[in-house]
Design a protein around this motif. Structure first.
Motif, mmCIF file in Angstrom:
data_model
loop_
_atom_site.group_PDB
_atom_site.id
_atom_site.type_symbol
_atom_site.label_atom_id
_atom_site.label_comp_id
_atom_site.label_asym_id
_atom_site.label_seq_id
_atom_site.Cartn_x
_atom_site.Cartn_y
_atom_site.Cartn_z
ATOM 1 N N ALA A 181 4.598 124.276 97.234
ATOM 2 C CA ALA A 181 3.662 123.147 97.321
ATOM 3 C C ALA A 181 4.421 121.830 97.288
ATOM 4 O O ALA A 181 5.444 121.704 96.602
ATOM 5 C CB ALA A 181 2.671 123.193 96.164
ATOM 6 N N SER A 182 3.911 120.854 98.052
ATOM 7 C CA SER A 182 4.433 119.492 97.994
ATOM 8 C C SER A 182 3.248 118.534 98.026
ATOM 9 O O SER A 182 2.121 118.934 98.339
ATOM 10 C CB SER A 182 5.368 119.216 99.173
ATOM 11 O OG SER A 182 4.664 119.369 100.391
ATOM 12 N N MET A 183 3.477 117.278 97.696
ATOM 13 C CA MET A 183 2.365 116.323 97.680
ATOM 14 C C MET A 183 2.804 114.952 98.166
ATOM 15 O O MET A 183 3.993 114.619 98.171
ATOM 16 C CB MET A 183 1.734 116.221 96.282
ATOM 17 C CG MET A 183 2.570 115.562 95.201
ATOM 18 S SD MET A 183 2.660 113.743 95.232
ATOM 19 C CE MET A 183 0.958 113.329 94.893
ATOM 20 N N ARG A 184 1.804 114.177 98.570
ATOM 21 C CA ARG A 184 2.007 112.799 99.003
ATOM 22 C C ARG A 184 0.688 112.067 98.751
ATOM 23 O O ARG A 184 -0.379 112.649 98.906
ATOM 24 C CB ARG A 184 2.327 112.817 100.498
ATOM 25 C CG ARG A 184 2.269 111.495 101.220
ATOM 26 C CD ARG A 184 2.523 111.730 102.707
ATOM 27 N NE ARG A 184 3.891 112.163 102.932
ATOM 28 C CZ ARG A 184 4.792 111.488 103.647
ATOM 29 N NH1 ARG A 184 4.455 110.364 104.229
ATOM 30 N NH2 ARG A 184 6.008 111.939 103.788
ATOM 31 N N ASN A 185 0.749 110.822 98.330
ATOM 32 C CA ASN A 185 -0.481 110.021 98.246
ATOM 33 C C ASN A 185 -0.249 108.645 98.834
ATOM 34 O O ASN A 185 0.853 108.087 98.721
ATOM 35 C CB ASN A 185 -1.001 109.921 96.806
ATOM 36 C CG ASN A 185 -0.100 109.124 95.894
ATOM 37 O OD1 ASN A 185 1.103 109.347 95.859
ATOM 38 N ND2 ASN A 185 -0.679 108.189 95.147
ATOM 39 N N ARG A 186 -1.265 108.137 99.511
ATOM 40 C CA ARG A 186 -1.175 106.836 100.160
ATOM 41 C C ARG A 186 -2.532 106.125 100.069
ATOM 42 O O ARG A 186 -3.585 106.764 100.217
ATOM 43 C CB ARG A 186 -0.837 106.988 101.655
ATOM 44 C CG ARG A 186 0.570 107.466 101.954
ATOM 45 C CD ARG A 186 1.599 106.399 101.635
ATOM 46 N NE ARG A 186 2.937 106.823 102.029
ATOM 47 C CZ ARG A 186 3.764 107.565 101.277
ATOM 48 N NH1 ARG A 186 3.380 107.986 100.082
ATOM 49 N NH2 ARG A 186 4.968 107.873 101.723
ATOM 50 N N TYR A 187 -2.472 104.802 99.851
ATOM 51 C CA TYR A 187 -3.671 103.991 100.027
ATOM 52 C C TYR A 187 -4.072 104.006 101.497
ATOM 53 O O TYR A 187 -3.215 104.096 102.394
ATOM 54 C CB TYR A 187 -3.394 102.531 99.672
ATOM 55 C CG TYR A 187 -3.492 102.179 98.204
ATOM 56 C CD1 TYR A 187 -4.716 102.196 97.548
ATOM 57 C CD2 TYR A 187 -2.368 101.775 97.495
ATOM 58 C CE1 TYR A 187 -4.813 101.838 96.218
ATOM 59 C CE2 TYR A 187 -2.454 101.411 96.154
ATOM 60 C CZ TYR A 187 -3.683 101.443 95.519
ATOM 61 O OH TYR A 187 -3.776 101.077 94.207
ATOM 62 N N VAL A 188 -5.364 103.875 101.752
ATOM 63 C CA VAL A 188 -5.831 103.607 103.108
ATOM 64 C C VAL A 188 -5.667 102.110 103.339
ATOM 65 O O VAL A 188 -6.177 101.290 102.573
ATOM 66 C CB VAL A 188 -7.306 104.020 103.295
ATOM 67 C CG1 VAL A 188 -7.715 103.845 104.755
ATOM 68 C CG2 VAL A 188 -7.522 105.457 102.845
ATOM 69 N N ARG A 189 -4.908 101.774 104.405
ATOM 70 C CA ARG A 189 -4.630 100.349 104.699
ATOM 71 C C ARG A 189 -5.799 99.752 105.476
ATOM 72 O O ARG A 189 -5.712 99.524 106.682
ATOM 73 C CB ARG A 189 -3.338 100.235 105.501
ATOM 74 C CG ARG A 189 -2.106 99.841 104.722
ATOM 75 C CD ARG A 189 -1.728 100.804 103.675
ATOM 76 N NE ARG A 189 -0.541 100.327 102.935
ATOM 77 C CZ ARG A 189 0.027 101.001 101.969
ATOM 78 N NH1 ARG A 189 -0.467 102.176 101.588
ATOM 79 N NH2 ARG A 189 1.088 100.520 101.351
ATOM 80 N N THR A 190 -6.906 99.511 104.786
ATOM 81 C CA THR A 190 -8.033 98.827 105.429
ATOM 82 C C THR A 190 -7.692 97.339 105.540
ATOM 83 O O THR A 190 -6.738 96.846 104.921
ATOM 84 C CB THR A 190 -9.304 98.975 104.581
ATOM 85 O OG1 THR A 190 -9.050 98.352 103.317
ATOM 86 C CG2 THR A 190 -9.677 100.431 104.371
#
Ligand SMILES: [Fe+2]
Length: 468
Positions: A77-86
């Motif tokens: 398993a790996s992960m990534r998180n990002r804000y949505v650039r609205t």
């Protein structure tokens, strides 16, 4: 410089803003990730960049959308998180402060911003036609790269989505088309509702318009094999009220509930038959199906909307606004009937998506059997509920656990044959895991616990996208 956040329940503990973007490979796994799980679990939720105006009041539905993507495959398993650039996100990041009122309330908008740019993109994450969309019901979908989570911008499906778009579209299993709607579709507080069908390749197929009896906040809708149903429930948007310093969106207890029933793919307008009943509420539909000429809708239902103030600003009694799994029957002769399927205090119901719109047997939920007084969405359990037999197969992650929405991943041909995936925060250890549980043996507990590198704040909806 960002200012400190105010001391409010949805800005503390489980919901305390996190604000960081990460990537991590080879996450720690307790147990074994099933060999037949290969794909990505996505989760959307609010992670506010900045506190609201000091005279404004934060709401959990208002934080900036942060997407978590947890990739599973080959037992790893790996992960990534990002804000949505609205546009909102970018303007506020550049300014170093909040520029929009909560829910885009014009009273607190900075003069430099356009009200049309209020988009948090924080509610659902929805793959369709090879693309991935962050959804928030006030705006068109925001397209993301499914692998990197990079923001690509608004998707209007050939200019047929001209404004608000639900966070709860439905995929028709018969042809893979996405059915969706937008309320307040001719401006905030308007009664206009737009109905769209987007085919499985992402091309617009159908567009229709209708008016609901009043400007309700229509969070979800029903799609069966033959019908669509638009629920107009008494959470009402009023710009006039907002400009008087009262709630923009409020529970109006003297309003009836109305259900607009229309043929699937119908023309809107006078093709909609409205059925009226006493005030009742739901945010989320588990599933719906045709039963003869009646439409049955199974919901996480309550007497009164939680989290929404009354017209005078007072907040609801948590007991009156707890959700249980209910069956609503909308009769072909204009009647409405409600019965309880299960008494568990629950939050987000999901199904085996292959059963969307059909008579089905299993609902998957997060909930709690503990007394609810004083908790802020402290759902410690997940469960499979057999809606035909009325039985429940449940597992509690224990005192201090906060469970997110369970997503079902099918691995066999039968309904319910597969895995439930859900994020869990252990508030005592301050640790988040992705739990993987057999949907047909929930009580046995997870077969794997994938440890996140940091706390994942409370959020909303999730989706699974199988590896290509
Ligand atoms: Fe929702």
């Amino acid at each position: 410089m960002s200012l400190p956040f105010p001391d409010e329940p949805y800005l503390r503990g489980y919901y305390r803003p996190f604000g960081a973007e990460m990537e991590a490979e080879d996450l720690v796994v307790e147990g074994t990730i099933p060999a037949d799980l290969a794909g990505t679990f996505y989760r959307n939720g609010p992670d506010p960049q900045h506190p609201p105006h000091p005279d404004d009041r934060y709401h959990v539905f208002d934080g900036d959308g942060m997407i978590y993507a947890i990739r599973l495959g080959g037992g790893r398993a790996s992960m990534r998180n990002r804000y949505v650039r609205t546009r909102k996100f970018e303007l506020e990041r550049a300014a170093g402060k909040r520029l929009f009122g909560v829910f885009g309330n014009p009273r607190f908008n900075d003069p430099s911003v356009s009200p049309m740019e209020y988009n948090t993109a924080n509610t659902h994450i929805w793959p369709h036609g090879g693309a991935l969309y962050a959804l928030m019901e006030g705006c068109p979908p925001t397209a993301l790269d499914p692998d990197t989570l990079e923001t690509r911008g608004y998707e209007t499906f050939g200019s047929t989505v001209t404004g608000p778009f639900t966070a709860h579209p439905k995929t028709d299993p018969s042809d893979g088309a996405m059915h969706a709607f937008g309320y307040s579709a001719k401006g905030p507080g308007s009664t206009a509702v737009r109905y769209n069908i987007i085919d499985s390749a992402g091309q617009p197929r159908h567009l229709a318009w209708l008016d609901q009896p009043y400007a309700s906040m229509m969070h979800d809708f029903a799609l069966t094999e033959r019908h669509v149903v638009f629920p107009c429930l008494p959470v009402v948007i009023s710009m006039d009220r907002a400009m008087q310093g009262k709630p923009l969106t409020a529970w109006e207890s003297d309003r009836a509930s109305h259900f607009g029933v229309m043929a699937k793919g119908g023309a809107g307008g006078s093709d909609v038959r409205w059925v009226e009943t006493d005030p009742t509420f739901m945010f989320h539909i588990a599933n719906s199906f045709d039963d003869g000429d009646d439409v049955v809708i199974d919901v996480a239902g309550s007497k009164r909307a939680p989290l929404m103030p009354a017209v005078d600003g007072s907040l609801p009694d948590p007991q009156e606004s707890r959700f249980t799994l209910k069956r609503w029957r909308i009769g072909h002769n204009g009647t409405f009937r409600e019965e309880q399927i299960d008494g568990l205090d629950l939050q987000f119901p999901r199904i085996d998506d292959r059963m969307q719109g059909k008579r089905y047997r299993y609902a998957f939920v997060n909930g709690t059997a503990r007394p609810s007084a004083g908790r802020i969405d402290g759902f410690d359990s997940i469960a499979t509920i057999d809606v035909e037999r009325g039985t429940r197969d449940e597992f509690s992650f224990g005192d201090g656990a906060f469970c997110g929405e369970p997503v079902f991943v099918a691995t066999g041909p039968e309904e319910g044959e597969g895995w439930l995936l859900n994020l869990v925060w252990d508030s005592h250890a301050n640790e988040s895991i992705l739990a993987i549980t057999d949907a047909r043996n929930v009580a046995a507990g997870p077969v794997a616990r994938v440890h996140m590198p940091a706390r994942v704040p409370g959020g909303f909806h999730c989706h699974w996208r199988a590896a290509a």
